[in-house]
Write a protein that holds these residues in place. Structure first.
Motif, PDB file in Angstrom:
ATOM      1  N   THR A 166      39.505  30.694  46.966  1.00 26.36           N
ATOM      2  CA  THR A 166      38.954  29.827  45.930  1.00 26.36           C
ATOM      3  C   THR A 166      37.926  30.546  45.061  1.00 26.36           C
ATOM      4  N   GLN A 167      37.632  29.899  43.934  1.00 23.52           N
ATOM      5  CA  GLN A 167      36.620  30.399  42.999  1.00 23.52           C
ATOM      6  C   GLN A 167      35.228  29.882  43.349  1.00 23.52           C
ATOM      7  N   GLY A 185      39.018  25.438  42.565  1.00 15.78           N
ATOM      8  CA  GLY A 185      39.731  26.438  41.783  1.00 15.78           C
ATOM      9  C   GLY A 185      40.320  27.533  42.658  1.00 15.78           C
ATOM     10  N   MET A 186      41.493  27.995  42.304  1.00 18.16           N
ATOM     11  CA  MET A 186      42.138  29.086  43.040  1.00 18.16           C
ATOM     12  C   MET A 186      41.836  30.407  42.333  1.00 18.16           C
ATOM     13  N   SER A 187      41.365  31.383  43.085  1.00 19.06           N
ATOM     14  CA  SER A 187      41.217  32.728  42.509  1.00 19.06           C
ATOM     15  C   SER A 187      42.518  33.489  42.681  1.00 19.06           C
ATOM     16  N   TYR A 222      49.664  35.478  43.244  1.00 18.18           N
ATOM     17  CA  TYR A 222      49.524  34.590  42.103  1.00 18.18           C
ATOM     18  C   TYR A 222      48.064  34.516  41.682  1.00 18.18           C
ATOM     19  N   GLU A 266      45.358  32.483  38.900  1.00 15.22           N
ATOM     20  CA  GLU A 266      45.254  31.093  38.462  1.00 15.22           C
ATOM     21  C   GLU A 266      46.270  30.780  37.354  1.00 15.22           C
ATOM     22  N   GLU A 267      46.578  31.752  36.506  1.00 14.98           N
ATOM     23  CA  GLU A 267      47.521  31.533  35.406  1.00 14.98           C
ATOM     24  C   GLU A 267      48.937  31.265  35.927  1.00 14.98           C
ATOM     25  N   VAL A 272      49.657  29.534  38.776  1.00 10.64           N
ATOM     26  CA  VAL A 272      49.584  28.510  39.818  1.00 10.64           C
ATOM     27  C   VAL A 272      50.825  27.610  39.828  1.00 10.64           C
ATOM     28  N   LEU A 288      44.962  23.061  45.503  1.00 11.87           N
ATOM     29  CA  LEU A 288      46.050  23.092  44.514  1.00 11.87           C
ATOM     30  C   LEU A 288      46.239  21.756  43.799  1.00 11.87           C
ATOM     31  N   TYR A 306      45.604  21.267  40.188  1.00  8.84           N
ATOM     32  CA  TYR A 306      46.491  21.886  39.203  1.00  8.84           C
ATOM     33  C   TYR A 306      47.844  21.191  39.048  1.00  8.84           C
ATOM     34  N   TRP A 309      34.948  37.214  43.713  1.00 10.79           N
ATOM     35  CA  TRP A 309      35.259  36.416  42.528  1.00 10.79           C
ATOM     36  C   TRP A 309      34.072  36.441  41.557  1.00 10.79           C
TER      37      TRP A 309
END
Length: 187
Positions: A13-14, A30-32, A47, A49-50, A52, A78, A81, A132
């Motif tokens: 995560t971020q 948020g996913m890093s 993967y 974040e772009e 996801v 997730l 998103y 991150w």
């Protein structure tokens, strides 16, 4: 008949629980980086974040998603998103939750990896959060590569623990006192 596609999965995560106001707000973390290993392709995929949506698609299409606390942690992250209801629109083996039902407590992946495989994780989620922050500050890809490498290793360890449990019908671990223990699994 095609072989079953098992997808092993983990993400980093971020933000921490403290950053988002507690564990009830995982969808804001948020996913890093997310990483999968597919038995159908025999490949790891990383993967950002772009990507996801591609990650979510891979999980939804899998015959089985295997992870460690992914149903109660990674999926809620997730959910920030996607409109998919991931726990209910995927077929899952969450090894930590499965073991918790038997043992009555949450076993750490590192404990199962050490007991069953003689391996340790390479870092932890707090390291990934620091990397991150370093990435956000500097824009350097180096910290992102560290997150990806760490997350990919966790996926590999998850895969190996699962394969060990399938092959042996049990998982070995050390209890809090450092004593070797084992428990039967039906994976």
């Amino acid at each position: 008949m095609a072989e079953k596609n098992i997808v092993y999965f983990d993400l980093e995560t971020q933000r921490s629980f403290n950053d988002v106001g507690g564990s009830a707000h995982k969808d804001k973390m948020g996913m890093s980086v997310g990483v999968t290993y597919s038995t159908a392709s025999g490949e790891y995929r990383i993967y950002g974040e772009e990507q996801v949506n591609d990650l979510v698609e891979e999980l939804v299409k899998a015959d089985l998603v295997v992870g460690w606390n992914h149903v109660e942690f990674d999926y809620p992250v997730l959910q920030g998103y996607t409109i998919y209801d991931l726990p209910n629109q995927t077929v899952n083996l969450d090894m930590m939750l499965d073991l918790q039902e038997v043992l009555g407590f949450r076993l750490k992946l590192d404990a199962a990896a050490e007991g069953s495989l003689g391996q340790h994780k390479t870092a932890d989620g707090l390291d990934a959060l620091r990397w991150w922050q370093e990435y956000k500050k500097t824009g350097s890809q180096k910290p992102m590569m560290k997150i990806a490498e760490y997350c990919a290793f966790d996926v590999k360890v998850t895969k190996c623990v699962h394969e060990y449990g399938v092959a042996n019908g049990l998982i070995r671990y050390k209890d809090r006192g450092g004593q070797p223990q084992e428990t039967v699994v039906k994976w």
